[in-house]
Design an enzyme around this catalytic site. Structure first.
Site, PDB file in Angstrom:
ATOM      1  N   CYS A   1      48.801  30.384  34.507  1.00 13.01           N
ATOM      2  CA  CYS A   1      48.364  31.658  33.903  1.00 13.01           C
ATOM      3  C   CYS A   1      49.535  32.549  33.486  1.00 13.01           C
ATOM      4  O   CYS A   1      49.335  33.517  32.749  1.00 13.01           O
ATOM      5  CB  CYS A   1      47.447  32.408  34.854  1.00 13.01           C
TER       6      CYS A   1
ATOM      7  N   HIS B   1      47.409  39.890  33.016  1.00 17.31           N
ATOM      8  CA  HIS B   1      46.618  38.660  32.981  1.00 17.31           C
ATOM      9  C   HIS B   1      45.174  39.015  33.336  1.00 17.31           C
ATOM     10  O   HIS B   1      44.913  39.778  34.266  1.00 17.31           O
ATOM     11  CB  HIS B   1      47.197  37.658  33.978  1.00 17.31           C
TER      12      HIS B   1
ATOM     13  N   ASN C   1      38.573  34.356  32.679  1.00 15.06           N
ATOM     14  CA  ASN C   1      39.986  34.024  32.854  1.00 15.06           C
ATOM     15  C   ASN C   1      40.315  32.820  31.958  1.00 15.06           C
ATOM     16  O   ASN C   1      39.854  31.709  32.222  1.00 15.06           O
ATOM     17  CB  ASN C   1      40.233  33.694  34.331  1.00 15.06           C
TER      18      ASN C   1
HETATM   19  O1  UT7 Z   1      44.334  33.074  37.132  1.00 15.97           O
HETATM   20  C1  UT7 Z   1      44.987  32.848  38.349  1.00 15.97           C
HETATM   21  C2  UT7 Z   1      44.735  33.892  39.258  1.00 15.97           C
HETATM   22  N1  UT7 Z   1      43.398  33.782  39.856  1.00 15.97           N
HETATM   23  C3  UT7 Z   1      42.900  34.862  40.373  1.00 15.97           C
HETATM   24  O2  UT7 Z   1      43.498  35.897  40.243  1.00 15.97           O
HETATM   25  C4  UT7 Z   1      41.632  34.790  41.202  1.00 15.97           C
HETATM   26  C5  UT7 Z   1      41.850  35.598  42.438  1.00 15.97           C
HETATM   27  N2  UT7 Z   1      40.733  35.654  43.334  1.00 15.97           N
HETATM   28  C6  UT7 Z   1      39.592  36.313  43.016  1.00 15.97           C
HETATM   29  O3  UT7 Z   1      39.433  36.798  41.914  1.00 15.97           O
HETATM   30  C7  UT7 Z   1      38.539  36.467  44.081  1.00 15.97           C
HETATM   31  O4  UT7 Z   1      39.065  36.078  45.325  1.00 15.97           O
HETATM   32  C8  UT7 Z   1      37.236  35.684  43.805  1.00 15.97           C
HETATM   33  C9  UT7 Z   1      36.496  36.295  42.638  1.00 15.97           C
HETATM   34  C10 UT7 Z   1      37.562  34.228  43.507  1.00 15.97           C
HETATM   35  C11 UT7 Z   1      36.309  35.728  45.019  1.00 15.97           C
HETATM   36  O5  UT7 Z   1      36.036  37.091  45.329  1.00 15.97           O
HETATM   37  P1  UT7 Z   1      36.111  37.585  46.834  1.00 15.97           P
HETATM   38  O6  UT7 Z   1      35.679  38.984  46.858  1.00 15.97           O
HETATM   39  O7  UT7 Z   1      37.496  37.265  47.322  1.00 15.97           O
HETATM   40  O8  UT7 Z   1      35.007  36.721  47.538  1.00 15.97           O
HETATM   41  P2  UT7 Z   1      35.170  35.684  48.733  1.00 15.97           P
HETATM   42  O9  UT7 Z   1      35.874  34.455  48.303  1.00 15.97           O
HETATM   43  O10 UT7 Z   1      35.703  36.407  49.940  1.00 15.97           O
HETATM   44  O11 UT7 Z   1      33.664  35.323  49.015  1.00 15.97           O
HETATM   45  C12 UT7 Z   1      32.711  36.303  49.453  1.00 15.97           C
HETATM   46  C13 UT7 Z   1      31.356  35.671  49.522  1.00 15.97           C
HETATM   47  C14 UT7 Z   1      31.352  34.332  50.266  1.00 15.97           C
HETATM   48  O12 UT7 Z   1      30.128  34.249  50.991  1.00 15.97           O
HETATM   49  P3  UT7 Z   1      30.089  34.574  52.570  1.00 15.97           P
HETATM   50  O13 UT7 Z   1      31.043  33.584  53.189  1.00 15.97           O
HETATM   51  O14 UT7 Z   1      30.547  35.979  52.713  1.00 15.97           O
HETATM   52  O15 UT7 Z   1      28.658  34.354  52.920  1.00 15.97           O
HETATM   53  C15 UT7 Z   1      31.343  33.326  49.161  1.00 15.97           C
HETATM   54  O16 UT7 Z   1      30.738  32.103  49.548  1.00 15.97           O
HETATM   55  O17 UT7 Z   1      30.897  35.386  48.192  1.00 15.97           O
HETATM   56  C16 UT7 Z   1      30.483  34.011  48.137  1.00 15.97           C
HETATM   57  N3  UT7 Z   1      30.696  33.550  46.775  1.00 15.97           N
HETATM   58  C17 UT7 Z   1      29.772  33.670  45.810  1.00 15.97           C
HETATM   59  N4  UT7 Z   1      28.531  34.184  45.817  1.00 15.97           N
HETATM   60  C18 UT7 Z   1      27.854  34.171  44.669  1.00 15.97           C
HETATM   61  C19 UT7 Z   1      31.801  32.948  46.257  1.00 15.97           C
HETATM   62  N5  UT7 Z   1      31.595  32.672  44.960  1.00 15.97           N
HETATM   63  C20 UT7 Z   1      30.353  33.111  44.660  1.00 15.97           C
HETATM   64  C21 UT7 Z   1      29.585  33.124  43.493  1.00 15.97           C
HETATM   65  N6  UT7 Z   1      28.348  33.665  43.532  1.00 15.97           N
HETATM   66  N7  UT7 Z   1      30.044  32.631  42.318  1.00 15.97           N
END
Ligand code: UT7
Length: 319
Positions: free
Chosen positions: A113, A246, A276
């Site tokens: 990225c 980004h 993204n």
């Molecule tokens: O381009 C390179 C750089 N990449 C990035 O910058 C991405 C960086 N990371 C992020 O943007 C975020 O970490 C994410 C968007 C990927 C995830 O957001 P988050 O607030 O960190 O969520 P999380 O991974 O802590 O997950 C929270 C909850 C989990 O459920 P439980 O364990 O709390 O029950 C996940 O299983 O959200 C759940 N979850 C979803 N729920 C509905 C994860 N993905 C999804 C989804 N829909 N698509």
């Protein structure tokens, strides 16, 4: 002194749109979760017969038209991509052929990225060294082909697209400074851990990400690299007219802007429309903001990226 400046920008998004509601029918997710956690509303998906070089070609044609530069004037092509058409030749060489350019250096940059920032910094150095006059610098990605469409943690985040600029020689800046970083110690938190051996795929050829770890790392380095760029140019945060980060997650962008004390009115965020798009995200956002008249001559624009590797960097320029 010789400098480089961006003479024209171009962008391309494939015709097919995949909305959050479409994704609700594919994995256990919701429009509400995707919007609030990422800011993404829709993404574009390349057609089956569309390649990264095809998308790059459309974006380059628009950038060359905007810059008033003909294909015959181009003497360097750098393509940033993580999703090349094939293992080799490079997507840059394929693009060169599609543009009808017969002889100039052409190569790909692989910095995920941050790829466009790496490519732009490299082209700037070629121009400053007097090695070329007009460079095409492109970010083009088809992430839809390296996503596991059953993994809701990654498949909702990415989209396909391309962005390009014509970087041209100038007696005034232009690009004021560029800042590139990498730390391979973090290579496992965001990767496509697959390879080809003996005609077979080994490992997992899909995007794997520790979302939370990447999130925290991104916020940290995106702030640091802005201060690094400002310090080198003896500028203040208030001198930045436009921050173009980004486009990965609106919460990362909001947090970076807040930590830096930059009002969101000065930040370009376009990820709601395309998700993204990795190396294409910064030139796509730049192109949108240039074409809608937000960015005007004389303004300070700070481009910054972060991605797998881990890699990160910034380019500060005067428009
Ligand atoms: O381009 C390179 C750089 N990449 C990035 O910058 C991405 C960086 N990371 C992020 O943007 C975020 O970490 C994410 C968007 C990927 C995830 O957001 P988050 O607030 O960190 O969520 P999380 O991974 O802590 O997950 C929270 C909850 C989990 O459920 P439980 O364990 O709390 O029950 C996940 O299983 O959200 C759940 N979850 C979803 N729920 C509905 C994860 N993905 C999804 C989804 N829909 N698509």
């Amino acid at each position: 002194m010789t400098y480089s400046r961006i003479a024209g920008t171009g962008g391309y998004l494939p015709e097919k749109i995949l909305t959050n509601h479409d994704l609700e029918r594919m994995v256990d997710t919701s429009d509400e979760w995707i919007r609030t956690r990422t800011g993404i509303v829709q993404r574009h998906i390349a057609a089956d017969n569309e390649m990264a070089s095809d998308m790059a070609l459309y974006a380059c044609r628009k950038a060359m038209a905007a810059g008033g530069v003909a294909a015959g004037d181009i003497d360097l092509i750098i393509v940033a991509t993580t999703t090349p058409d094939m293992i080799f030749p490079s997507t840059a060489c394929i693009l060169q052929d599609k543009l009808g350019i017969e002889d100039c250096p052409a190569f790909d940059v692989q910095a995920v990225c941050s790829g466009f920032i790496y490519a732009l910094a490299t082209a700037d150095m070629f121009i400053r060294a007097g090695k070329c006059r007009n460079a095409l610098v492109v970010g083009t990605e088809i992430y839809s082909r390296i996503l596991d469409w059953t993994d809701r943690g990654t498949c909702v985040l990415f989209g396909d697209g391309a962005g390009a600029v014509v970087l041209t020689q100038s007696d005034r800046p232009g690009i004021l400074s560029s800042h590139l970083h990498a730390d391979g110690g973090h290579r496992k938190i965001l990767a496509v851990p697959g390879s080809i051996c003996g005609g077979k795929v080994e490992g997992k050829p899909f995007v794997m990400m520790e979302g939370n770890t990447v999130f925290k790392f991104a916020i940290k380095v995106l702030e640091e690299v802005v201060y690094e760029a400002l310090a080198e140019n003896t500028l203040q945060v208030s001198d930045i007219d436009w921050l173009i980060p980004h486009q990965a997650n609106i919460r990362i962008i909001l947090s970076t802007a807040k930590k830096l004390g930059i009002p969101m009115e000065k930040v370009v965020a376009t990820l709601d429309k395309h998700g993204n798009t990795s190396a294409a995200s910064i030139p796509l956002a730049l192109d949108i903001a240039v074409r809608d008249g937000r960015i005007t001559r004389g303004q300070h624009v700070l481009l910054e990226g972060v991605g797998g590797g881990f890699t990160w960097g910034a380019v500060l320029l005067r428009w």
